[in-house]
Design a protein around this motif. Structure first.
Motif, PDB file in Angstrom:
ATOM      1  N   PRO A 121       0.791  -1.234   0.000  1.00 46.30           N
ATOM      2  CA  PRO A 121       0.000   0.000   0.000  1.00 46.30           C
ATOM      3  C   PRO A 121       0.824   1.286   0.000  1.00 46.30           C
ATOM      4  CG  PRO A 121       0.015  -0.992   2.183  1.00 46.30           C
ATOM      5  CD  PRO A 121       0.697  -1.974   1.271  1.00 46.30           C
ATOM      6  N   GLY A 122       2.064   1.225   0.501  1.00 42.71           N
ATOM      7  CA  GLY A 122       2.854   2.444   0.637  1.00 42.71           C
ATOM      8  C   GLY A 122       3.012   3.242  -0.645  1.00 42.71           C
ATOM      9  N   PRO A 123       3.583   2.664  -1.715  1.00 43.42           N
ATOM     10  CA  PRO A 123       3.734   3.429  -2.961  1.00 43.42           C
ATOM     11  C   PRO A 123       2.396   3.907  -3.521  1.00 43.42           C
ATOM     12  CG  PRO A 123       5.105   1.461  -3.007  1.00 43.42           C
ATOM     13  CD  PRO A 123       4.232   1.333  -1.801  1.00 43.42           C
ATOM     14  N   GLY A 124       1.368   3.081  -3.354  1.00 41.90           N
ATOM     15  CA  GLY A 124       0.062   3.478  -3.850  1.00 41.90           C
ATOM     16  C   GLY A 124      -0.472   4.702  -3.129  1.00 41.90           C
ATOM     17  N   PHE A 125      -0.325   4.716  -1.805  1.00 48.14           N
ATOM     18  CA  PHE A 125      -0.799   5.870  -1.044  1.00 48.14           C
ATOM     19  C   PHE A 125      -0.013   7.128  -1.400  1.00 48.14           C
ATOM     20  CE2 PHE A 125      -2.650   2.932   2.322  1.00 48.14           C
ATOM     21  CZ  PHE A 125      -3.963   3.266   2.016  1.00 48.14           C
ATOM     22  N   ALA A 172      -1.860  10.253  -2.766  1.00 49.73           N
ATOM     23  CA  ALA A 172      -1.767  11.507  -2.020  1.00 49.73           C
ATOM     24  C   ALA A 172      -1.279  12.640  -2.912  1.00 49.73           C
ATOM     25  CB  ALA A 172      -0.842  11.335  -0.821  1.00 49.73           C
ATOM     26  N   ALA A 173      -0.303  12.342  -3.771  1.00 44.13           N
ATOM     27  CA  ALA A 173       0.224  13.377  -4.666  1.00 44.13           C
ATOM     28  C   ALA A 173      -0.872  13.890  -5.595  1.00 44.13           C
ATOM     29  CB  ALA A 173       1.389  12.828  -5.469  1.00 44.13           C
ATOM     30  N   LEU A 174      -1.664  12.969  -6.145  1.00 45.59           N
ATOM     31  CA  LEU A 174      -2.722  13.388  -7.050  1.00 45.59           C
ATOM     32  C   LEU A 174      -3.877  14.058  -6.302  1.00 45.59           C
ATOM     33  CD1 LEU A 174      -2.744  10.428  -9.575  1.00 45.59           C
ATOM     34  CD2 LEU A 174      -1.718  12.674  -9.805  1.00 45.59           C
ATOM     35  N   ALA A 175      -4.128  13.605  -5.071  1.00 45.18           N
ATOM     36  CA  ALA A 175      -5.156  14.255  -4.260  1.00 45.18           C
ATOM     37  C   ALA A 175      -4.749  15.690  -3.934  1.00 45.18           C
ATOM     38  CB  ALA A 175      -5.391  13.459  -2.980  1.00 45.18           C
ATOM     39  N   LEU A 176      -3.476  15.906  -3.609  1.00 45.00           N
ATOM     40  CA  LEU A 176      -2.997  17.260  -3.338  1.00 45.00           C
ATOM     41  C   LEU A 176      -3.086  18.134  -4.582  1.00 45.00           C
ATOM     42  CD1 LEU A 176       0.119  16.536  -1.091  1.00 45.00           C
ATOM     43  CD2 LEU A 176      -2.024  17.653  -0.396  1.00 45.00           C
ATOM     44  N   PHE A 177      -2.759  17.537  -5.723  1.00 42.72           N
ATOM     45  CA  PHE A 177      -2.896  18.276  -6.982  1.00 42.72           C
ATOM     46  C   PHE A 177      -4.349  18.676  -7.211  1.00 42.72           C
ATOM     47  CE2 PHE A 177      -4.153  17.985 -11.461  1.00 42.72           C
ATOM     48  CZ  PHE A 177      -3.434  19.043 -11.984  1.00 42.72           C
ATOM     49  N   GLY A 178      -5.273  17.743  -6.960  1.00 43.49           N
ATOM     50  CA  GLY A 178      -6.686  18.046  -7.139  1.00 43.49           C
ATOM     51  C   GLY A 178      -7.162  19.130  -6.190  1.00 43.49           C
TER      52      GLY A 178
END
Length: 261
Positions: A37-41, A45-51
């Motif tokens: 799960p680590g790399p996926g999160f 998270a990076a894309l969520a922050l971008f959004g």
């Protein structure tokens, strides 16, 4: 003994899929995510922050926000490259972590970089076209989601909304057909960009209904994650990325191609 196919030689064999195949891809993608799960999160998270940043900057210009989120969907396949590498490592029984994902962004073959630039250009083009269409032809200013629904979606004259959907579909359909297996294939094997894209198109042409269902699942699940407050991307991004790797492995027989360097 059959020699490995050259990167610029013709057709890579593709396999048939069924509507049920999409369920297998989703299940396999979830298993990969649950195991690592680590790399996926981190990706999610990076894309969520971008959004979240995008919404903060464009919340009062919904015509731009809608186009930008649609452009984000076009770029998602290349942004998931590191997670394809995680799934490939799991498949090979290797130890995988965030370094595995980061290494995928440093290939000697620059086709992935070129493809990423082309997708970015396509996404930017859609944002500009979407913004121009809504700004020029909407009967009233569109500044937020309620304005978009009231002025465009629920307008007595459906022409603008139909045109907006048609324009988006006209761009999204060929991008999906060009990327659905091309990016994981470029990551996995030493293959030319044109050949990878043509293989992706053949997968879609030979499996139209399963791939149409797959496109709908990707779009609807991602849209649901965004509606859930963007934080849904923490889970949805890695889940669908890992599932897309398994779609590639199921649809393409790349065994005769040399591995990517």
């Amino acid at each position: 003994m059959t020699s490995p196919a050259r990167p610029d030689s013709p057709a890579v064999p593709v396999r048939a899929a069924t509507l049920a195949s999409t369920g297998r891809w989703l299940a396999a993608g979830w298993r990969d995510f649950a195991r690592n799960p680590g790399p996926g999160f981190v990706h999610g998270a990076a894309l969520a922050l971008f959004g979240a940043l995008l919404f903060a900057l464009a919340h009062d210009r919904f015509w731009l926000l809608a186009g930008a989120f649609s452009g984000f969907l076009l770029l998602a396949p290349i942004l998931a490259t590191g997670l394809y590498a995680i799934s490939r490592g799991v498949e090979r029984g290797e130890r995988v972590d965030m370094r595995t994902a980061l290494a995928a962004w440093r290939p000697r073959n620059r086709n992935l970089v070129v493809f990423g630039v082309l997708l970015a250009a396509a996404g930017t083009g859609w944002v500009l076209c979407s913004a121009a269409l809504i700004t020029l032809f909407a009967d009233a200013p569109v500044r937020n989601p309620l304005d978009f629904v009231r002025v465009v979606v629920l307008s007595p004259d459906p022409t603008l909304f139909a045109a907006w959907l048609a324009l988006g579909g006209t761009l999204a359909a060929p991008v999906f057909a060009s990327t659905v297996v091309a990016i994981p294939l470029l990551l996995d094997r030493d293959v030319g960009l044109w050949r990878a894209v043509m293989t992706s198109w053949r997968v879609v042409v030979e499996n139209p209904l399963p791939l149409a269902l797959w496109a709908a699942i990707l779009m609807l699940v991602t849209a649901a994650a965004i509606v859930a407050g963007v934080l849904g991307l923490l889970v949805v991004v890695p889940w669908l990325a890992h599932a897309s790797w398994h779609a590639y492995r199921d649809l393409v027989d790349a065994s005769q191609l040399p591995e990517a360097r």
